[in-house]
Design a protein around this motif. Structure first.
Motif, short mmCIF file in Angstrom:
data_model
loop_
_atom_site.label_atom_id
_atom_site.label_comp_id
_atom_site.label_asym_id
_atom_site.label_seq_id
_atom_site.Cartn_x
_atom_site.Cartn_y
_atom_site.Cartn_z
N ALA A 147 -9.10 -10.70 14.91
CA ALA A 147 -9.91 -11.38 13.89
C ALA A 147 -9.01 -11.99 12.82
N LYS A 148 -7.98 -11.26 12.43
CA LYS A 148 -7.05 -11.79 11.41
C LYS A 148 -6.26 -12.97 11.97
N PHE A 149 -5.96 -12.93 13.25
CA PHE A 149 -5.25 -14.06 13.89
C PHE A 149 -6.14 -15.31 13.81
N ILE A 150 -7.41 -15.11 14.06
CA ILE A 150 -8.38 -16.24 14.00
C ILE A 150 -8.45 -16.77 12.57
N ARG A 151 -8.51 -15.86 11.62
CA ARG A 151 -8.59 -16.28 10.21
C ARG A 151 -7.31 -17.05 9.82
N ASP A 152 -6.17 -16.53 10.24
CA ASP A 152 -4.88 -17.13 9.84
C ASP A 152 -4.59 -18.44 10.57
N ASN A 153 -5.38 -18.72 11.61
CA ASN A 153 -5.10 -19.95 12.38
C ASN A 153 -6.26 -20.91 12.38
N GLY A 154 -7.01 -20.90 11.27
CA GLY A 154 -8.02 -21.95 11.07
C GLY A 154 -9.38 -21.70 11.67
N GLY A 155 -9.61 -20.47 12.14
CA GLY A 155 -10.93 -20.18 12.72
C GLY A 155 -11.98 -19.93 11.66
N ASN A 156 -13.26 -19.94 12.08
CA ASN A 156 -14.32 -19.68 11.09
C ASN A 156 -15.36 -18.66 11.58
N CYS A 157 -15.15 -18.10 12.78
CA CYS A 157 -16.17 -17.20 13.31
C CYS A 157 -15.59 -16.26 14.37
N VAL A 158 -16.04 -15.00 14.34
CA VAL A 158 -15.66 -14.05 15.38
C VAL A 158 -16.91 -13.48 16.02
N MET A 159 -16.81 -13.17 17.31
CA MET A 159 -17.92 -12.52 17.99
C MET A 159 -17.52 -11.09 18.35
N ILE A 160 -18.46 -10.17 18.15
CA ILE A 160 -18.26 -8.78 18.58
C ILE A 160 -19.46 -8.35 19.40
N ASP A 161 -19.20 -7.75 20.56
CA ASP A 161 -20.28 -7.16 21.35
C ASP A 161 -20.55 -5.81 20.71
N ILE A 162 -21.58 -5.77 19.85
CA ILE A 162 -21.69 -4.61 18.96
C ILE A 162 -21.99 -3.30 19.71
N LEU A 163 -22.68 -3.39 20.84
CA LEU A 163 -23.05 -2.13 21.50
C LEU A 163 -21.93 -1.57 22.37
#
Ligand code: CAP
Ligand code: MG
Length: 421
Positions: free
Chosen positions: A226-242
């Motif tokens: 998630a931090k890699f996504i944030r640091d590289n211009g991303g705006n959304c993460v998906m988590i399979d919560i269950l």
């Protein structure tokens, strides 16, 4: 143990946690079964050990205060819960009770939390309003796709697929729930190529886009991604919560990264499908909103997944209303200003069902089509265009079939998959 946990004259306190269970006893009376559920999910065990005296039961014991047929309401004193600790809360009200010999079937239908518990979790960072503001889409439904096949593309093919889907007009592109960091499509490579494609489309179209990249993994690794996504211009993460788990979901949310959280509910059918056993999707939806997902898959009624109109509309109420208006057998839940979560309707849908879906669900939904975009006769961009054309028709209040007369991609989608009026 005698029925020490039943008090039908008890009036729940504002600070109680209240659960609505559907109980099917196993060769014991309903009273006996209800008593067992209350004692096992609060302080008791199967026999009267020394410490379980009336004073303790009064102070910390759960109280059965309503029994109507199989529907039993139980109030729990807030003191027996650790605010902010979802795994522990569920180990109480959704733990051992699901495996007791005297209970044939048990389903946690609904629950309501007091303000102190609700506010002990973050809630959504963005919510519906925040996401609309981020991509500057005021009131129309959002449309998206899931890159297909679920698995098998290379990072380059994945990015190209996404480029075409965004270029055709979709707001969101999502990696599938089981695509993470496989050898043939590694996470970092895929993300970097796809976010580059997103930035390119944003420049070309002037539209803001969302890339929903799947970070589901062991918790530490998930936060790293998630931090890699944030640091590289991303705006959304998906988590399979269950499959990731409630504690992992909390960890991700508690990082408070400037990222939309998109919750996929893969596996929910294990708990939600049996009308007598498990946990309702309404409960999962409330917990997910409370912890803080911005988007949540809740079903699409007219697609390939189970989940009828009444249930799906009701779940949407749970995740966006300040106080959910409940049908008779449910409870009302105030949300103390917790932001509403965006309902995601996905699963076997295509442009031909969008008008009916919006009529039933309203405009504050995200409609996602995987096959319904990727299998379009004229390809991905056309599939994407057909979804956007359907939304344009909805906003102009023109019947899809009428609008299709002058919009080729929509016409071909309806020709291939039909149209719900
Ligand atoms: C949809 C999907 C979603 C399901 C999940 C799939 O693809 O990507 O995961 O919608 O169901 O893998 O099936 P299609 P739900 O559009 O090709 O069906 O949203 O009900 O949780
Ligand atoms: Mg999927």
């Amino acid at each position: 143990m005698k029925a020490g946990f039943i008090d039908l004259s008890y009036k729940p306190k504002k600070t109680d946690v209240i659960c609505l269970f559907k109980i099917t006893p196993n060769k014991v009376s309903m009273h006996e079964a209800a008593n067992k559920v209350a004692l096992e999910s609060s302080i008791g065990t199967w026999d009267k050990v020394e410490g379980i005296n009336d004073k303790l039961i009064k102070k910390l014991g759960a109280k059965v205060f309503s029994i109507k047929g199989n529907f039993v309401k139980i109030a729990y004193p807030i003191e027996i819960f650790e605010p902010g600790n979802m795994p522990s809360i569920l180990s109480g009200i959704a733990g051992n009770v699901f495996g007791m010999k005297d209970i044939k079937y048990l389903r946690l239908e609904d629950l309501t939390f007091p303000k102190k518990i609700v506010k002990s979790f973050h809630g959504p960072k963005y919510g519906i309003k925040g996401i609309r503001k981020m991509i500057n889409v005021k009131d129309r439904p959002l449309v998206g796709t899931i890159v297909k096949p679920k698995l098998g593309l290379t990072p380059k093919q994945h990015a190209e697929y996404a480029y075409n889907a965004w270029k055709g007009g979709l707001d969101l592109v999502k990696s599938d729930e089981n695509l993470t960091n496989q050898s043939f499509n590694q996470f970092k490579k895929r993300f970097l190529l796809t976010i580059k494609a997103m930035k390119r489309v944003e420049k070309e179209t002037g539209e803001k886009k969302i890339y929903v990249e799947n970070v589901t993994a062991e918790t530490k690794e998930m936060v790293k991604r998630a931090k890699f996504i944030r640091d590289n211009g991303g705006n959304c993460v998906m988590i399979d919560i269950l499959t990731a788990g409630w504690g992992a979901f909390q960890t991700l949310r508690n990082e408070n990264l400037n990222l939309i959280i998109h919750a996929h509910r893969a596996g929910h059918g294990m708990f939600t499908e049996d009308p007598n056993q498990g946990m309702s999707m309404e409960v999962i939806a409330q917990l997910a909103r409370m912890i803080g997902t911005d988007n949540l898959h809740i079903g699409a009624i007219f697609g390939k997944m189970k989940g009828g109109e009444e249930e799906t509309v009701h779940i949407k109420q749970e995740i966006e209303s300040e106080s959910t208006k409940q049908t008779g057998k449910n409870l009302s839940q105030k949300w103390y200003g917790v932001k509403p979560t965006f309902a995601v309707c996905s699963g076997g849908i295509h442009a031909g069902v969008l008008q009916k879906l919006v009529r039933v669900m309203g405009k504050d939904i995200i409609m996602q089509a995987g096959g319904g975009v990727g299998a379009h006769p004229l390809g991905i961009q056309a599939g994407a265009r057909s979804m956007r054309q359907a939304v344009d028709a909805i906003m102009k209040e023109i019947p899809l079939k009428e609008y299709a007369k002058t919009h080729e991609e929509l016409r071909l989608a309806i020709e291939r998959w039909g149209c719900l009026d």
